[in-house]
Design a protein around this motif. Structure first.
Motif, PDB file in Angstrom:
ATOM      1  N   GLU A  88      -1.014  22.293  47.493  1.00 50.01           N
ATOM      2  CA  GLU A  88      -1.229  23.202  46.248  1.00 50.01           C
ATOM      3  C   GLU A  88      -1.300  24.660  46.947  1.00 50.01           C
ATOM      4  O   GLU A  88      -1.283  25.414  46.154  1.00 50.01           O
ATOM      5  CB  GLU A  88      -2.608  23.058  45.745  1.00 50.01           C
ATOM      6  N   ARG A 126       3.463  22.116  45.805  1.00 42.76           N
ATOM      7  CA  ARG A 126       3.602  21.298  44.485  1.00 42.76           C
ATOM      8  C   ARG A 126       4.955  20.691  44.342  1.00 42.76           C
ATOM      9  O   ARG A 126       5.830  20.701  43.377  1.00 42.76           O
ATOM     10  CB  ARG A 126       3.484  22.071  43.235  1.00 42.76           C
ATOM     11  N   LEU A 203       5.964  17.386  39.899  1.00 43.97           N
ATOM     12  CA  LEU A 203       5.914  17.854  41.330  1.00 43.97           C
ATOM     13  C   LEU A 203       7.550  17.680  41.960  1.00 43.97           C
ATOM     14  O   LEU A 203       7.973  17.050  42.866  1.00 43.97           O
ATOM     15  CB  LEU A 203       5.010  17.210  42.266  1.00 43.97           C
TER      16      LEU A 203
END
Length: 346
Positions: A88, A126, A203
């Motif tokens: 992240e 991501r 993602l």
């Protein structure tokens, strides 16, 4: 303002506490849920500055002081794999030694990129990535992670399935649990679950051309003549710069379309090269890629060698030099737009 900062008085003993030598790195060999998966069971993970993202509470942290970013490392032998995962926050690889292959996609299906000593890659947040050591011998990656708390990694579904075969489970708390001794997780804990197809689809891997914007080979690094550190025998070059900064750098060459929270520069010193005495308003971490770096401050001198990491306090007067051989150093500075440094008369 920098002039309003009180310059710290730092004894040699106190400065030594801010130095992590390569020879003194303390590895964790079971930091993550894939630690027993064949091909991944020989890797060593390091948390050098900050808490890192390890899932094992026994991971050794060398320096806990918050910097706004984390410094870690990975050391792996030939053919050793770090399994597919997503972050992240920013994850930047500086290749210290060895040749490596970055592998993209949840099932390793979205292409690869090979990197070698001195190359830098900032892998977008991501998206799923993994990496493996591909040449003979042991190699080391120096890693910069964004934020004081870089969060947890999200593993690809296959990583969970493989881990379970070898007795490891990941708890919702982010910690590992070993079931090989016959114990079960405490009844009040929940197990982490693999991402479902919708989560995986959220993602995606960017197109290869986009990924290559995040890669800077060692041979493509260009000195910045506008850097105030540039002089006879000293060249400072941009590596990661999300925006223009007051210390003379334009954005780039690696920009990123996600938040980094730091800049990365490279300092090249010829034999006898030395920077001016100066001090900075940001946290600054040095990593010696090659050569031997002398770091002077009013109370002492330290000599750093290849693989050593040193963090310098904000406002500390410092000078860098290469008295014995040509030297190359990577420098992380806190914030995406470092201020101009303050000169200190010699």
């Amino acid at each position: 303002m920098l002039r309003d900062l009180e310059s710290p008085n730092l004894s040699p003993a106190a400065m030594a506490q801010r130095l992590v030598r390569y020879a003194d790195l303390v590895p964790c060999r079971n930091a993550f849920v894939d630690t027993r998966t064949p091909g991944s069971d020989r890797k060593e993970n390091f948390t050098i500055i900050g808490p890192g993202v390890a899932e094992n509470p026994d991971q050794f942290v060398h320096i806990r002081e918050p910097h706004g970013f984390n410094i870690g490392g990975a050391r792996q032998p030939e053919n050793c794999i770090n399994s597919q995962h997503s972050h992240e926050t920013a994850e930047v690889f500086v290749v210290h030694t060895g040749r490596w292959r970055l592998i993209f996609g949840p099932n390793r299906e979205d292409g690869t990129l090979e990197i070698g000593p001195g190359d830098v890659v900032s892998v977008p947040t991501r998206m799923f990535r993994g990496f493996e050591k591909i040449d003979a011998g042991t190699g080391f990656l120096w890693v910069v992670l964004g934020g004081d708390d870089p969060g947890r990694v999200r593993w690809a579904p296959e990583v969970f399935h493989m881990a379970e075969r070898y007795g490891l489970k990941l708890l919702k708390s982010g910690l590992l649990f070993d079931t090989t001794q016959g114990a079960a997780p405490p009844p009040d804990t929940e197990l982490e679950t693999p991402p479902n197809p919708e989560e995986v689809a959220a993602l995606p891997t960017p197109p290869r051309a986009r990924l290559l914007e995040c890669y800077l080979p060692a041979t493509a690094v260009q000195p910045n003549p506008a850097s105030a550190l540039t002089s006879d025998g000293v060249r400072e070059s941009a590596v990661i710069g999300p925006q223009a900064s007051d210390d003379g750098f334009a954005p780039g060459p690696i920009l990123g379309w996600w938040h980094h929270g730091f800049t990365l520069r490279r300092l090249d010193l010829t034999l006898g090269g030395a920077t001016p005495w100066h001090r900075r308003a940001e946290a600054e971490v040095l990593f010696v890629q090659t050569g031997s770096l002398s770091v002077d401050w009013p109370e002492g001198t330290l000599t750093l060698g290849p693989g050593d990491t040193l963090t310098l306090p904000i406002g500390l007067a410092r000078q860098f030099s290469a008295p014995t051989e040509a030297t190359q150093v990577f420098i992380v500075r806190g914030g995406e737009a470092p201020a101009a440094f303050e000169w200190i008369a010699g």
